[in-house]
Design a protein around this motif. Sequence first.
Motif, PDB file in Angstrom:
ATOM      1  N   ILE A  74       0.824  -1.176  -0.048  1.00 26.74           N
ATOM      2  CA  ILE A  74       0.000  -0.108   0.029  1.00 26.74           C
ATOM      3  C   ILE A  74       0.777   1.279  -0.102  1.00 26.74           C
ATOM      4  O   ILE A  74       0.365   2.463  -0.647  1.00 26.74           O
ATOM      5  CB  ILE A  74      -0.932  -0.093   1.103  1.00 26.74           C
ATOM      6  N   CYS A  78       0.212   4.221  -2.645  1.00 29.12           N
ATOM      7  CA  CYS A  78      -0.321   5.662  -2.347  1.00 29.12           C
ATOM      8  C   CYS A  78       0.948   6.504  -2.714  1.00 29.12           C
ATOM      9  O   CYS A  78       0.634   7.737  -3.068  1.00 29.12           O
ATOM     10  CB  CYS A  78      -0.556   5.408  -0.865  1.00 29.12           C
ATOM     11  N   VAL A  81       0.098   7.892  -6.302  1.00 27.88           N
ATOM     12  CA  VAL A  81      -0.763   8.847  -6.083  1.00 27.88           C
ATOM     13  C   VAL A  81      -0.119  10.244  -5.613  1.00 27.88           C
ATOM     14  O   VAL A  81      -0.407  11.420  -6.314  1.00 27.88           O
ATOM     15  CB  VAL A  81      -2.112   8.724  -5.139  1.00 27.88           C
ATOM     16  N   GLY A  82       0.852  10.023  -4.488  1.00 31.92           N
ATOM     17  CA  GLY A  82       1.280  11.226  -4.238  1.00 31.92           C
ATOM     18  C   GLY A  82       2.293  11.845  -5.173  1.00 31.92           C
ATOM     19  O   GLY A  82       2.385  13.114  -5.330  1.00 31.92           O
ATOM     20  N   THR A 124      -4.178   2.605   7.512  1.00 35.08           N
ATOM     21  CA  THR A 124      -4.281   4.063   7.251  1.00 35.08           C
ATOM     22  C   THR A 124      -3.187   4.930   7.182  1.00 35.08           C
ATOM     23  O   THR A 124      -2.852   5.774   6.598  1.00 35.08           O
ATOM     24  CB  THR A 124      -5.268   4.703   8.253  1.00 35.08           C
ATOM     25  N   CYS A 127      -0.783   4.198   4.545  1.00 40.03           N
ATOM     26  CA  CYS A 127      -1.249   4.792   3.199  1.00 40.03           C
ATOM     27  C   CYS A 127      -0.758   6.411   3.176  1.00 40.03           C
ATOM     28  O   CYS A 127      -0.351   6.916   2.465  1.00 40.03           O
ATOM     29  CB  CYS A 127      -2.638   4.825   2.909  1.00 40.03           C
ATOM     30  N   THR A 128      -1.012   6.880   4.399  1.00 42.50           N
ATOM     31  CA  THR A 128      -0.822   8.516   4.485  1.00 42.50           C
ATOM     32  C   THR A 128       0.394   8.681   4.523  1.00 42.50           C
ATOM     33  O   THR A 128       1.269   9.352   3.849  1.00 42.50           O
ATOM     34  CB  THR A 128      -1.108   8.857   6.120  1.00 42.50           C
ATOM     35  N   GLY A 130       2.761   6.941   2.766  1.00 49.35           N
ATOM     36  CA  GLY A 130       2.827   6.848   1.402  1.00 49.35           C
ATOM     37  C   GLY A 130       2.713   7.672   0.352  1.00 49.35           C
ATOM     38  O   GLY A 130       3.457   8.202  -0.522  1.00 49.35           O
ATOM     39  N   LEU A 131       1.688   8.562   0.573  1.00 47.03           N
ATOM     40  CA  LEU A 131       1.654   9.782  -0.064  1.00 47.03           C
ATOM     41  C   LEU A 131       2.705  10.974   0.334  1.00 47.03           C
ATOM     42  O   LEU A 131       2.976  11.587  -0.775  1.00 47.03           O
ATOM     43  CB  LEU A 131       0.179  10.607   0.490  1.00 47.03           C
ATOM     44  N   ARG A 435       7.253   4.007  -8.729  1.00 50.61           N
ATOM     45  CA  ARG A 435       6.511   3.392  -7.661  1.00 50.61           C
ATOM     46  C   ARG A 435       5.779   1.962  -8.230  1.00 50.61           C
ATOM     47  O   ARG A 435       5.603   0.917  -7.532  1.00 50.61           O
ATOM     48  CB  ARG A 435       5.492   4.230  -7.244  1.00 50.61           C
TER      49      ARG A 435
END
Length: 506
Positions: A74, A78, A81-82, A124, A127-128, A130-131, A435
């Motif tokens: 994950i 993420c 996306v970041g 969570t 994932c945060t 990961g951004l 990534r």
Amino acid sequence: MADQVSGENPTEKTVEKLTDKPTGVNRYALQCAIVASIVSIIFGYDTGVMSGAMVFIEEELKTNDVQIEVLTGILNLCALVGSLLAGRTSDIIGRRYTIVLASILFMLGSILMGWGPSYPVLLTGRCTAGLGVGFALMVAPVYSAEIATASHRGLLASLPHLCISIGILLGYLVNYFFSKLPMHIGWRLMLGIAAVPSLVLAFGILKMPESPRWLILQGRLGEGKRILDLVSNSPEEAKLRFQDIKIAAGIDPKCEDEVVKMENKKTHGEGVWKELILRPTPAVRRVLLTALGIHFFQHATGIEAVLLYGPRIFKRAGITAKDKLFLVTIGVGIMKTTFIFTATFLLDKVGRRKLLLTSVGGMVCALTTLGLGLTMAQNSGGKLAWALVLSIVSAYSFVAVFSIGLGPITWVYSSEVFPLKLRAQGASLGVAVNRVMNATVSMSFLSLTKAITTGGAFFMFAGVAAVAWNFFFFLMPETKGKSLEEIEALFQRDGDHKVRGENGTV
């Protein structure tokens, strides 16, 4: 504008003469790059420490293999996306505040993971974080490259990758020491402690200057010029850099105003995706192919398999004791950090192209011998001492030659080849590819070994590395010692100017 930069710009020859002179690295620019690269240490730490924390998470939270795989992957999903958000974000708010944003995301993610009362909260937090990884991987090399002079850009732009390796090694060491604490405390401290340097960096980066190239692109010429005076080795060099950046930004090189209104100019990344993907000029198309290609091959050649699954690989080679497996894994971290540190001093002396071709050639040999050693070791049930030794030496050699070339050069090269207007979002697209490949290898390696054996997997990686060598040999020009404004000309060929006149400037 592009024709001015690539063809008849009168300052280019003077810049080349300046960059040929042996000058020391600007200390202020080095300090800026080091502070910006701390965000990469935090990312590397998170990567390294998770390899040990997962053992205790699985035991305490009673997670299954699928949940562990999701928890591992994950971060990269993420980060994808970041990284896609980071390019436009850094064009709007600047490189410096984008690093602050990455630090805040890291801090929030670390706090959530350190708390970690349940698997959903842990996921969570991951994932945060990961951004934040996506933002950091894109903006840190770009900021360092835009601050640096041409003669030392390789050194400064490679610092983020060096810091990732330092962070991974720190994570391995923290795993060892914190594993002695009670289980419910140990893994939470492993993950949560990263919030402290994240907070420090968020405030520390505010004391650093903004990228002078970003400021000039916004029309803030006075601020940009003052920063260039600080990060250049001489007033003459600062003046020439200032002239070239103004030309690249489409500003009259004779303009000396403090602030210029950028009328009818897109300074926040508007329309960049059209120029990158939908209607690229021939030169931009070549830049994009090279930048995305080097990011693709960085992970498609299998480095993530050794970094993440080293203990499993060495266990199949014949090492059974857990303490010995752990020591061998720490050895991988030491090799990676040592050779990337060496590479930072070679990039601006040997050059990107020669170092990269040597590195990838060495990877082909190391991966082939690693595949041979693992195949012989597995077929003998781990009883062949020479096969075990060959596997360890080959794995270490693979990490070493990767770290002295393909590892750091990927970030240096992709941060410097894009034209000024396209740089941030072009670099973010490269990070997105990076990534995706990282996630692909890390989440499929175990299944791949079951399908074609561990040795067979590394034979496959050797084949991919051979393809990569040919890709770089035919498509990658040397960029050592050239200003960011000159590099665009390296990707132009006869007839490009006519096309560029029809499609507009970049």
